[in-house]
Scaffold this motif. Sequence first.
Motif, mmCIF file in Angstrom:
data_model
loop_
_atom_site.group_PDB
_atom_site.id
_atom_site.type_symbol
_atom_site.label_atom_id
_atom_site.label_comp_id
_atom_site.label_asym_id
_atom_site.label_seq_id
_atom_site.Cartn_x
_atom_site.Cartn_y
_atom_site.Cartn_z
ATOM 1 N N LEU A 21 0.849 -1.194 0.000
ATOM 2 C CA LEU A 21 0.000 0.000 0.000
ATOM 3 C C LEU A 21 0.879 1.237 0.000
ATOM 4 O O LEU A 21 1.991 1.209 0.542
ATOM 5 N N THR A 22 0.378 2.318 -0.560
ATOM 6 C CA THR A 22 1.142 3.564 -0.536
ATOM 7 C C THR A 22 0.780 4.373 0.709
ATOM 8 O O THR A 22 -0.237 4.120 1.364
ATOM 9 N N ALA A 23 1.628 5.345 1.021
ATOM 10 C CA ALA A 23 1.351 6.266 2.135
ATOM 11 C C ALA A 23 2.035 7.582 1.830
ATOM 12 O O ALA A 23 3.003 7.623 1.049
ATOM 13 N N VAL A 42 6.141 4.993 -0.184
ATOM 14 C CA VAL A 42 5.887 6.427 -0.305
ATOM 15 C C VAL A 42 6.069 6.733 -1.790
ATOM 16 O O VAL A 42 7.164 7.046 -2.263
ATOM 17 N N GLY A 43 4.990 6.528 -2.531
ATOM 18 C CA GLY A 43 5.037 6.671 -3.987
ATOM 19 C C GLY A 43 5.023 8.141 -4.376
ATOM 20 O O GLY A 43 4.469 8.982 -3.656
ATOM 21 N N ASP A 44 5.594 8.414 -5.553
ATOM 22 C CA ASP A 44 5.541 9.817 -5.999
ATOM 23 C C ASP A 44 4.131 10.190 -6.458
ATOM 24 O O ASP A 44 3.865 11.348 -6.779
ATOM 25 N N SER A 45 3.211 9.204 -6.441
ATOM 26 C CA SER A 45 1.790 9.525 -6.654
ATOM 27 C C SER A 45 1.315 10.521 -5.601
ATOM 28 O O SER A 45 0.277 11.153 -5.774
ATOM 29 N N LEU A 46 2.070 10.693 -4.523
ATOM 30 C CA LEU A 46 1.682 11.679 -3.501
ATOM 31 C C LEU A 46 1.624 13.087 -4.116
ATOM 32 O O LEU A 46 0.925 13.969 -3.610
ATOM 33 N N ALA A 82 10.699 4.217 -0.633
ATOM 34 C CA ALA A 82 10.318 5.560 -1.102
ATOM 35 C C ALA A 82 10.702 5.728 -2.572
ATOM 36 O O ALA A 82 11.768 5.265 -3.006
ATOM 37 N N ASP A 83 9.835 6.390 -3.317
ATOM 38 C CA ASP A 83 10.122 6.680 -4.719
ATOM 39 C C ASP A 83 11.193 7.752 -4.848
ATOM 40 O O ASP A 83 11.212 8.721 -4.072
ATOM 41 N N LEU A 84 12.051 7.620 -5.857
ATOM 42 C CA LEU A 84 12.944 8.720 -6.241
ATOM 43 C C LEU A 84 12.174 9.588 -7.238
ATOM 44 O O LEU A 84 11.677 9.080 -8.253
ATOM 45 N N VAL A 112 14.698 2.231 -2.131
ATOM 46 C CA VAL A 112 14.112 3.224 -3.040
ATOM 47 C C VAL A 112 13.489 2.500 -4.224
ATOM 48 O O VAL A 112 13.846 1.363 -4.528
ATOM 49 N N LYS A 113 12.557 3.189 -4.872
ATOM 50 C CA LYS A 113 12.001 2.677 -6.136
ATOM 51 C C LYS A 113 12.304 3.697 -7.224
ATOM 52 O O LYS A 113 12.234 4.904 -6.959
ATOM 53 N N LEU A 114 12.649 3.204 -8.395
ATOM 54 C CA LEU A 114 12.847 4.100 -9.535
ATOM 55 C C LEU A 114 12.252 3.476 -10.785
ATOM 56 O O LEU A 114 12.022 2.268 -10.850
#
Length: 263
Positions: A21-23, A42-46, A82-84, A112-114
């Motif tokens: 899940l994202t947060a 912590v997706g950059d969809s934030l 966390a997304d970069l 991290v995710k990229l």
Amino acid sequence: MVVKIHQLTRWKQTQRAIAVLTAWDLISGQIADQAGADVVLVGDSLAMIALGYDTTLPLTLDEILHHTKAVRRGVKNALLVADLPFLSYQTSVADALRSAGRVLKETGAQAVKLEGGYPRMAETIQALVESGIPVMGHVGLTPQSVNVVGGFRQQGTSPETADRILQEAIAIEKAGSFAIVLEHIPATLAHTITTTLGIPTIGIGAGPQCDGQVLVTADVLGLSDWQPPFARPYVNLREQGILAAKQFCEDVRSHQFPPQRDR
Ligand code: KIV
């Protein structure tokens, strides 16, 4: 159970599906963690969910650091990734190391995710992993490339593009990633990638045969005013929240709140 990276591969091997899940803040982090998500992203969809941008492109590294620190305070058991953000890693391997290093050092995220897997990105992933930074890959619809692909549309629908995505996924695994997100691609392609790779695949709009699934928590909770076709709201908190807030406003204006005894 406190989730560590190697556990995800074990779950793939035993076919125990992985829930992600994202947060974007303390409360969404607590909700995802206390619900038992294996990974909190912590997706950059934030950028779109919490900050109101139309795309993920404007998000800065400072913003992801700020939000990830808040999520960290709420996540006790899940693996925190966390997304970069866009252009914090594509510019050079040195920039990627600096950005990803800041995420791990300053926020307490464990990985991290990229996005992307073309040869240059595989090189970047390898450099990060060799420096002690675990990386989750992401192929298919990669929202940071929305201007190149011309919208948030399904990817890998022709034999050529499907093969390119499969090759990217293979390159990402070879580069040392511990897991990979497959976004908005045909289920048959996601199945092929899932059976080809030894690392777990986490699908979103990629059919049921991935090793795990991820959704944006705002979509699961029915908080967003727009949802992608593959999302599933399990409750409509937006509607319930507006009703509750409306009731408060009415109670204040009609002197029902606070109750007489509290005045
Ligand atoms: O930014 C994000 O939330 C994501 C997930 C949808 C995988 O990348």
